[in-house]
Scaffold this motif. Structure first.
Motif, short mmCIF file in Angstrom:
data_model
loop_
_atom_site.label_atom_id
_atom_site.label_comp_id
_atom_site.label_asym_id
_atom_site.label_seq_id
_atom_site.Cartn_x
_atom_site.Cartn_y
_atom_site.Cartn_z
N MET A 135 -2.10 2.74 -1.78
CA MET A 135 -3.21 3.45 -1.12
C MET A 135 -4.50 3.28 -1.92
O MET A 135 -5.58 3.06 -1.35
CB MET A 135 -2.88 4.93 -1.01
CG MET A 135 -1.78 5.27 -0.03
SD MET A 135 -1.54 7.05 0.01
CE MET A 135 -0.19 7.16 1.17
N GLY A 153 0.05 2.19 1.92
CA GLY A 153 0.85 3.32 1.44
C GLY A 153 2.31 3.11 1.73
O GLY A 153 3.18 3.43 0.90
N SER A 154 2.65 2.55 2.90
CA SER A 154 4.04 2.26 3.23
C SER A 154 4.61 1.16 2.36
O SER A 154 5.78 1.18 1.99
CB SER A 154 4.15 1.86 4.71
OG SER A 154 3.69 2.90 5.55
N LEU A 155 3.77 0.18 2.01
CA LEU A 155 4.25 -0.96 1.23
C LEU A 155 4.39 -0.64 -0.26
O LEU A 155 5.37 -1.06 -0.90
CB LEU A 155 3.29 -2.14 1.39
CG LEU A 155 3.23 -2.79 2.77
CD1 LEU A 155 2.13 -3.84 2.82
CD2 LEU A 155 4.58 -3.41 3.12
N GLY A 189 3.26 2.68 -1.84
CA GLY A 189 3.08 4.07 -2.23
C GLY A 189 1.65 4.39 -2.63
O GLY A 189 0.68 3.81 -2.11
N VAL A 213 -2.52 3.69 5.66
CA VAL A 213 -1.18 3.78 6.27
C VAL A 213 -0.32 2.58 5.88
O VAL A 213 0.82 2.73 5.43
CB VAL A 213 -1.30 3.88 7.81
CG1 VAL A 213 0.07 3.78 8.46
CG2 VAL A 213 -1.95 5.19 8.20
N VAL A 214 -0.86 1.37 6.02
CA VAL A 214 -0.07 0.15 5.78
C VAL A 214 0.24 -0.02 4.29
O VAL A 214 1.42 -0.18 3.90
CB VAL A 214 -0.82 -1.09 6.32
CG1 VAL A 214 -0.08 -2.37 5.93
CG2 VAL A 214 -0.97 -1.00 7.83
#
Length: 386
Positions: A348, A340-342, A344, A337-338
């Protein structure tokens, strides 16, 4: 002597802060410089990444060859293992492309052929549904689509969009040639690294002994081993997990008598290498494929894949990947989650082994600190008694 040491530290901090301020004030030039440096070294970076992945396969083959009693095989085991690993990767790529690309083309052609019929059936269904409201029926019957013109416009739009991105035919050819050339150079560099990897290991030890000292070099070596184990285990865990999901997807589709089970299973498993969300991307493509044969069955496929994905995300993935990298399942989900947000998809993919490495190093550090505290407590108790 202590005064001079403090003075050196102060000057080091001042210089570091000054460099940071200059970089912030000239951020555009810094980004431009980084871009130039990246273009200069990206072939080597990608080559190193290819070498790392190939080395995971190559090491296993080389260990098998070491059991041979044939002196000639032992002499050229490095070359044999490298060629075998390259062949394995090439065969996997060929197998995937041979299954996926023809079926995608076939599905696209089927969709073009049956879409007008689906549209007409939908118009009839809506007309019957609203037969008591003539005004709505008239509006529905007035809907007409020139399918040939729509397909031509779609292809034209895609072509113009591609043209805007690439600029011109010359630019397109230039980009393709450069990409192919850079890929070949990366593979060649990877081959050189793998054939003579002991040279880099010896160079590391020589430089470490010269500039770090034994204690620091040993600590760095231990940390690098943990990082290497985390990344290697993560890649292996991702491949195992993708194979499990692809097999379950294909088997379930076959039992439910859905179309293209092998192709969609391979696609879902392959794209599932992208942590956590890969199966959804593959599922969207799979739903489209099933839709070309039977629209209602595509809804059944969506329900089946959602159930399978929930099982995979909550049971298979945290256990297979989390256990392989030594990271608890809850941390795996938090990392995806973290990061992936930072960053993409790359975030991940790289976040899990990175956090796993930090987790292991922090765990070792905490254990060492706890042992030191226990030792100090015992020493203090012993001194009090004495």
């Amino acid at each position: 002597m202590k005064f001079f040491d403090i003075d050196k530290k102060i000057w080091t901090y001042i210089i570091g802060i000054a460099i940071l301020v200059v970089c912030i004030l000239n951020l555009d030039k810094v980004e431009q410089t980084i871009g130039v440096l990246w273009n200069a070294v990206k072939v080597l970076v990608f080559g190193g990444m290819i070498a790392y992945v190939l080395n995971l396969v190559m090491n296993r083959i080389e260990k098998l060859l070491e059991k041979s009693k044939n002196k000639f095989v032992l002499k050229i085991k490095r070359v044999i293992s490298l060629l075998a690993s390259l062949c394995c990767v090439a065969l996997i790529i060929y197998f995937v492309l041979a299954i996926v690309i023809p079926t995608l083309g076939q599905a696209g052609q089927v969709l073009i052929d049956v879409l007008p019929q689906y549209f007409n059936d939908t118009i009839k269904f809506l007309s019957n549904l609203f037969e008591n409201n003539p005004h709505i029926v008239e509006m529905i019957n007035g809907l007409e689509i020139n399918w040939k013109e729509m397909i031509d416009q779609t292809l034209s739009f895609l072509g113009n969009g591609l043209g805007n991105v690439l600029g011109s035919t010359f630019n397109m050819v230039n980009i393709v040639v450069n990409s192919v050339f850079n890929t070949i150079l990366s593979i060649i560099f990877a081959i050189y690294v793998l054939l003579d990897k002991e040279r880099f290991i010896r160079l590391y030890h020589r430089l470490g002994d010269l500039y770090l000292g034994k204690d620091r070099k040993d600590k760095l070596t231990s940390a690098l081993k943990i990082i290497n184990q985390s990344f290697g285990s993560f890649i292996g865990g991702q491949c195992i997990e993708a194979t499990i999901l692809g097999t379950l997807c294909a088997t379930g589709m076959y039992l439910l008598n859905m179309p293209y089970p092998l192709m969609i299973g391979v696609l879902v498993g392959l794209i599932n290498i992208i942590p956590m969300i890969g199966a959804y991307i593959g599922g969207a493509i799979g739903m489209f494929m099933v839709f070309t044969v039977d629209p209602m069955m595509s809804l059944g496929f969506l329900v089946y894949l959602c159930i399978l994905q929930q099982f995979e995300s909550n049971v298979i993935y945290p256990r297979v990947v989390g256990s392989s990298v030594g990271l608890p399942g809850i941390y795996v989900m938090m990392t995806v989650v973290v990061f992936g947000s930072l960053a993409g998809i790359p975030g991940m993919f790289l976040g899990i082994p990175t956090v796993a490495s930090i987790y292991k190093l922090a765990k070792i550090h905490i254990q060492n600190k706890e042992k030191e505290l226990e030792t100090k407590k015992l020493e203090s108790k012993t001194s009090v008694k004495n």
